[in-house]
Structure formats: C-alpha cells, structure tokens
Design a protein around this motif. Structure first.
Motif, PDB file in Angstrom:
ATOM      1  N   UNK A  23     -73.688  69.762   8.454  1.00  0.00           N
ATOM      2  CA  UNK A  23     -74.507  68.561   8.456  1.00  0.00           C
ATOM      3  C   UNK A  23     -75.046  68.308   9.845  1.00  0.00           C
ATOM      4  N   UNK A  24     -75.528  67.116  10.057  1.00  0.00           N
ATOM      5  CA  UNK A  24     -76.147  66.774  11.329  1.00  0.00           C
ATOM      6  C   UNK A  24     -75.198  66.806  12.508  1.00  0.00           C
ATOM      7  N   UNK A  25     -73.940  66.409  12.298  1.00  0.00           N
ATOM      8  CA  UNK A  25     -72.979  66.345  13.399  1.00  0.00           C
ATOM      9  C   UNK A  25     -72.179  67.621  13.599  1.00  0.00           C
ATOM     10  N   UNK A  26     -71.910  68.340  12.513  1.00  0.00           N
ATOM     11  CA  UNK A  26     -71.038  69.484  12.673  1.00  0.00           C
ATOM     12  C   UNK A  26     -70.988  70.396  11.477  1.00  0.00           C
ATOM     13  N   UNK A  27     -70.043  71.309  11.538  1.00  0.00           N
ATOM     14  CA  UNK A  27     -69.828  72.293  10.488  1.00  0.00           C
ATOM     15  C   UNK A  27     -68.390  72.132   9.996  1.00  0.00           C
ATOM     16  N   UNK A  28     -68.206  72.192   8.675  1.00  0.00           N
ATOM     17  CA  UNK A  28     -66.875  72.084   8.084  1.00  0.00           C
ATOM     18  C   UNK A  28     -66.486  73.453   7.544  1.00  0.00           C
ATOM     19  N   UNK A  29     -65.299  73.888   7.932  1.00  0.00           N
ATOM     20  CA  UNK A  29     -64.784  75.199   7.525  1.00  0.00           C
ATOM     21  C   UNK A  29     -63.520  75.029   6.679  1.00  0.00           C
TER      22      UNK A  29
END
Length: 71
Positions: free
Chosen positions: A12-18
């Motif tokens: 998303x705009x703020x970060x990446x989720x793994x």
C-alpha cells in the motif's frame, strides 16, 4: 532479524506486508509490515508509520491482528 520472509501479501501507500515465519517460534506464522524505503528517510512519514502501530495496539478485536514486535 528474527523473521524469515516467505512471500509478499500486499502493498500500500505506507509499506509492504509479508507473510513471514518467526525464527524464535517457527510454528508461528506472522504478518510483517515494512515501511517503504522511500518513506523511511522522511521523519514525518516514519512517525506516521509508528503511530499507526500504536493505534493498532490499542484495538482489541478477533478480526484485527496483534502487534507482537517492532523494530
């Protein structure tokens, strides 16, 4: 660190989720959110990311993941 990244779930705009695995508790899958590199250099954006985690900490609902660690 103490997590092994297994796959990207979303971004998303703020970060990446793994999807990741705790190396301390290998039977425990975790979601690991990482701030985007281009935002990490901006103090205001880093603070916003930290505040997001604090807000999530204050919530208690079965549909919301718990924050286990920060770093």
């Amino acid at each position: 660190g103490q997590y092994r990244i297994d796959a990207e779930i979303t971004s998303g705009g703020m970060g990446v989720v793994y999807r990741a695995t705790s190396l301390l508790e290998p039977d425990r899958p975790v979601a690991l959110k990482v701030i985007r590199e281009e935002l990490a250099a901006d103090e205001r954006q880093r603070q916003r990311f930290i505040n997001e985690g604090r807000i999530i900490d204050a919530l208690d609902h079965p549909g919301i993941v718990k924050v286990l660690d920060r770093g």
